[in-house]
Design an enzyme around this catalytic site. Structure first.
Site, mmCIF file in Angstrom:
data_model
loop_
_atom_site.group_PDB
_atom_site.id
_atom_site.type_symbol
_atom_site.label_atom_id
_atom_site.label_comp_id
_atom_site.label_asym_id
_atom_site.label_seq_id
_atom_site.Cartn_x
_atom_site.Cartn_y
_atom_site.Cartn_z
ATOM 1 N N GLY A 43 0.799 -1.014 0.051
ATOM 2 C CA GLY A 43 0.063 -0.057 -0.042
ATOM 3 C C GLY A 43 0.927 1.242 -0.078
ATOM 4 C CG HIS A 44 3.404 2.101 3.349
ATOM 5 N ND1 HIS A 44 3.640 0.840 4.348
ATOM 6 C CD2 HIS A 44 2.639 3.043 4.266
ATOM 7 C CE1 HIS A 44 3.108 1.309 5.334
ATOM 8 N NE2 HIS A 44 2.472 2.505 5.536
ATOM 9 C CD GLN A 162 -3.626 10.049 8.324
ATOM 10 O OE1 GLN A 162 -3.503 9.831 9.171
ATOM 11 N NE2 GLN A 162 -3.401 9.438 7.133
ATOM 12 C CB SER A 194 -2.936 -2.418 8.147
ATOM 13 O OG SER A 194 -2.557 -1.712 9.260
ATOM 14 C CB SER A 195 2.204 -1.207 9.546
ATOM 15 O OG SER A 195 2.369 -0.491 8.489
#
Ligand code: AMP
Length: 286
Positions: A43-44, A162, A194-195
């Site tokens: 994702g990043h 966010q 997700s991390s």
């Protein structure tokens, strides 16, 4: 023999970052910033690709920001592995990794420092369950914008609230930064990457996919014309509970996260749930 791509350079000091940014500016280059907390996943990485389409140089910041963790949250055990992150970014169009220490970003410590906050929305949904979270986010993003002075910054739709809060902050404070949003990258099961998924067991990871499934089912009901929002929300939360998750909220809102209207045809569905001690969030645009 194929050679490995070069590693993007890691910048730790503000002086070096400013020097680099000034050099790029002198050269007339556009700069993009991708703020992250590291422990990078696909994702990043997709955010860096999108960033490179909007700018000539991409800076990825990696900083596990203590201000955005509420007391008792997972700040201490949040996964950190800068060497892995640098390797992961080697294949991506990234010019520099800004990885400051806490003492570099917050030389006066964590309390009694200037904070940036957007009242109202910051206290709802994720903010209602994570005291001070969004104040920490808007503060660190303001800091990063001041340091990197990007033309564009990329944020994931996965953290929809966010994204809305930062977009509003940029308008309120007249930051000369274009905010670009990136689609959510998912596991084959549909689970949003997700991390924090690193905290899930294999069994939990399989179970966690129900969150995305339920979001899609509710989205389909809205597309089919259902407008009994409260009933849809309750039914969805009950199904998540039945699947072994502890829902924190499952909410149908308009795209600005305001109350939805029966006449509306553009919605966002926001959801958060605990699975064991791991907090999952996801959303769906309708
Ligand atoms: P984090 O490291 O969790 O603070 O996330 C850094 C950025 O990556 C934020 O803009 C997130 O919204 C974005 N992001 C996190 N997970 C994903 C994902 N699965 N797909 C796309 N973007 C993501």
């Amino acid at each position: 023999m194929a050679t490995d791509p070069p590693l993007a350079k890691i910048i730790e000091s503000i002086a070096e970052l400013r020097q680099q940014v000034q050099q790029w500016r002198r050269d007339g280059l556009r700069i993009a910033l991708v703020p992250t907390m590291g422990s990078l996943h696909a994702g990043h990485l997709s955010l860096t690709e999108l960033a490179a389409r909007h700018a000539d140089r991409v800076v990825v910041s990696i900083f596990v920001n203590p201000l955005q963790f509420a007391a008792g949250e997972d700040f201490d055990r949040y996964p950190r592995d800068l060497a892995h992150d640098q390797q992961a970014l080697a294949a991506m169009p990234v010019s520099a990794i800004f990885a400051p220490s806490e003492a570099t970003l917050y030389p006066r410590g964590r309390s009694g420092i200037t904070q940036v906050s957007l009242p109202g929305l910051s206290a709802e949904f994720c903010g209602a369950h994570r005291a001070g979270h969004f104040e920490g986010v808007t503060t660190v993003v303001s800091l990063l914008f001041n340091l990197v002075q990007p033309d564009v910054a990329v944020f994931g739709q996965k953290d929809y609230q966010q994204l809305v809060i930062i977009s509003q902050m940029v308008r309120d404070l007249h930051f000369p930064v274009e905010i670009v949003s990136a689609p959510t990258v998912r596991e084959p099961s549909g689970l949003a990457m997700s991390s924090r998924n690193a905290f899930l067991s294999a069994e939990q990871k399989a179970r966690a996919a129900v969150l995305h499934e339920q979001l899609q089912q509710t989205a389909q009901a809205l597309r089919n014309g259902r407008r009994d929002f409260a009933v849809l929300e309750q039914q969805a939360a009950a199904k998540l509970s039945a699947a072994g998750l502890q829902p924190q909220f499952f909410a149908i809102r308009d795209r600005a996260i305001g109350a939805p209207t029966a006449q509306g045809d553009q919605f966002v569905i926001l959801a958060a749930a605990l699975l064991g001690t791991t907090r999952l969030i996801d959303n769906c645009l309708v």
